[in-house]
Scaffold this motif. Structure first.
Motif, PDB file in Angstrom:
ATOM      1  N   LEU A   9       0.824  -1.214   0.000  1.00 13.79           N
ATOM      2  CA  LEU A   9       0.000   0.000   0.000  1.00 13.79           C
ATOM      3  C   LEU A   9       0.856   1.261   0.000  1.00 13.79           C
ATOM      4  CD1 LEU A   9      -2.798  -1.212   2.413  1.00 13.79           C
ATOM      5  CD2 LEU A   9      -3.053  -0.690  -0.033  1.00 13.79           C
ATOM      6  N   VAL A  10       1.961   1.236   0.729  1.00 17.32           N
ATOM      7  CA  VAL A  10       2.866   2.393   0.739  1.00 17.32           C
ATOM      8  C   VAL A  10       3.494   2.573  -0.639  1.00 17.32           C
ATOM      9  CG1 VAL A  10       5.036   3.273   1.693  1.00 17.32           C
ATOM     10  CG2 VAL A  10       3.295   2.342   3.217  1.00 17.32           C
ATOM     11  N   ARG A  11       3.911   1.473  -1.257  1.00 21.61           N
ATOM     12  CA  ARG A  11       4.470   1.559  -2.617  1.00 21.61           C
ATOM     13  C   ARG A  11       3.423   2.046  -3.606  1.00 21.61           C
ATOM     14  NH1 ARG A  11       6.979  -3.516  -1.404  1.00 21.61           N
ATOM     15  NH2 ARG A  11       5.297  -4.500  -2.558  1.00 21.61           N
ATOM     16  N   GLY A  12       2.181   1.562  -3.463  1.00 20.68           N
ATOM     17  CA  GLY A  12       1.100   2.000  -4.340  1.00 20.68           C
ATOM     18  C   GLY A  12       0.835   3.487  -4.213  1.00 20.68           C
ATOM     19  N   GLU A  13       0.863   3.980  -2.972  1.00 20.73           N
ATOM     20  CA  GLU A  13       0.668   5.418  -2.772  1.00 20.73           C
ATOM     21  C   GLU A  13       1.807   6.210  -3.411  1.00 20.73           C
ATOM     22  OE1 GLU A  13       0.439   8.910   0.582  1.00 20.73           O
ATOM     23  OE2 GLU A  13       0.724   6.855   1.257  1.00 20.73           O
ATOM     24  N   ALA A  26       3.717   5.372  -5.923  1.00 20.72           N
ATOM     25  CA  ALA A  26       3.589   5.316  -7.380  1.00 20.72           C
ATOM     26  C   ALA A  26       2.480   6.247  -7.862  1.00 20.72           C
ATOM     27  CB  ALA A  26       3.303   3.884  -7.828  1.00 20.72           C
ATOM     28  N   ALA A  27       1.372   6.251  -7.148  1.00 17.25           N
ATOM     29  CA  ALA A  27       0.253   7.122  -7.534  1.00 17.25           C
ATOM     30  C   ALA A  27       0.655   8.593  -7.434  1.00 17.25           C
ATOM     31  CB  ALA A  27      -0.961   6.840  -6.653  1.00 17.25           C
ATOM     32  N   ARG A  28       1.361   8.943  -6.365  1.00 15.08           N
ATOM     33  CA  ARG A  28       1.809  10.333  -6.212  1.00 15.08           C
ATOM     34  C   ARG A  28       2.769  10.718  -7.326  1.00 15.08           C
ATOM     35  NH1 ARG A  28       4.082  10.902  -0.489  1.00 15.08           N
ATOM     36  NH2 ARG A  28       4.374  13.036  -1.180  1.00 15.08           N
ATOM     37  N   ALA A  29       3.651   9.792  -7.716  1.00 12.63           N
ATOM     38  CA  ALA A  29       4.611  10.067  -8.785  1.00 12.63           C
ATOM     39  C   ALA A  29       3.902  10.301 -10.116  1.00 12.63           C
ATOM     40  CB  ALA A  29       5.601   8.909  -8.915  1.00 12.63           C
ATOM     41  N   GLU A  30       2.726   9.697 -10.265  1.00  7.01           N
ATOM     42  CA  GLU A  30       1.933   9.848 -11.493  1.00  7.01           C
ATOM     43  C   GLU A  30       0.881  10.945 -11.360  1.00  7.01           C
ATOM     44  OE1 GLU A  30       0.323   5.939 -12.142  1.00  7.01           O
ATOM     45  OE2 GLU A  30       2.321   5.030 -12.148  1.00  7.01           O
ATOM     46  N   ASP A  31       0.934  11.690 -10.245  1.00 12.10           N
ATOM     47  CA  ASP A  31      -0.061  12.743  -9.965  1.00 12.10           C
ATOM     48  C   ASP A  31      -1.484  12.197  -9.962  1.00 12.10           C
ATOM     49  OD1 ASP A  31       1.883  14.733  -9.689  1.00 12.10           O
ATOM     50  OD2 ASP A  31       1.819  15.222 -11.819  1.00 12.10           O
ATOM     51  N   THR A  87      -4.899   8.730  -2.357  1.00 12.49           N
ATOM     52  CA  THR A  87      -5.808   8.810  -1.216  1.00 12.49           C
ATOM     53  C   THR A  87      -6.401   7.444  -0.908  1.00 12.49           C
ATOM     54  OG1 THR A  87      -6.330  11.122  -1.674  1.00 12.49           O
ATOM     55  CG2 THR A  87      -7.924   9.885  -0.342  1.00 12.49           C
ATOM     56  N   ASP A  88      -6.793   6.714  -1.942  1.00 18.10           N
ATOM     57  CA  ASP A  88      -7.328   5.368  -1.739  1.00 18.10           C
ATOM     58  C   ASP A  88      -6.319   4.485  -1.000  1.00 18.10           C
ATOM     59  OD1 ASP A  88      -9.626   6.096  -3.081  1.00 18.10           O
ATOM     60  OD2 ASP A  88      -9.070   5.088  -4.957  1.00 18.10           O
ATOM     61  N   CYS A  89      -5.055   4.568  -1.388  1.00 15.92           N
ATOM     62  CA  CYS A  89      -4.023   3.764  -0.729  1.00 15.92           C
ATOM     63  C   CYS A  89      -3.880   4.144   0.738  1.00 15.92           C
ATOM     64  CB  CYS A  89      -2.681   3.920  -1.447  1.00 15.92           C
ATOM     65  SG  CYS A  89      -2.620   3.116  -3.056  1.00 15.92           S
ATOM     66  N   ARG A  90      -3.936   5.439   1.040  1.00 10.92           N
ATOM     67  CA  ARG A  90      -3.840   5.868   2.438  1.00 10.92           C
ATOM     68  C   ARG A  90      -5.020   5.370   3.255  1.00 10.92           C
ATOM     69  NH1 ARG A  90      -2.041  10.486  -0.062  1.00 10.92           N
ATOM     70  NH2 ARG A  90      -4.030  11.550   0.238  1.00 10.92           N
TER      71      ARG A  90
END
Length: 55
Positions: free
Chosen positions: A20-24, A26-31, A37-40
């Motif tokens: 989940l931390v990695r997913g967040e 990656a999502a932040r890096a892709e804006d 937010t879903d990952c958090r």
């Protein structure tokens, strides 16, 4: 971001938390702020359910 889910601090206790931390990250890096937010949210729910709110 809390210390328990900070990958830079190296404190990520289990495989689900790490994913989940990695997913967040990656999502932040892709804006992709919605996915971040879903990952958090999922990470918080996971902590409450599987770690009894502890890190």
């Amino acid at each position: 971001m809390s210390k328990r889910s900070d990958p830079e601090a190296g404190i990520v206790p289990c495989p689900t938390c790490r994913a989940l931390v990695r997913g967040e990250a990656a999502a932040r890096a892709e804006d992709d702020w919605s996915r971040a937010t879903d990952c958090r949210v999922l990470l918080r729910r996971h902590h409450l359910a599987d770690h009894q709110g502890r890190s």
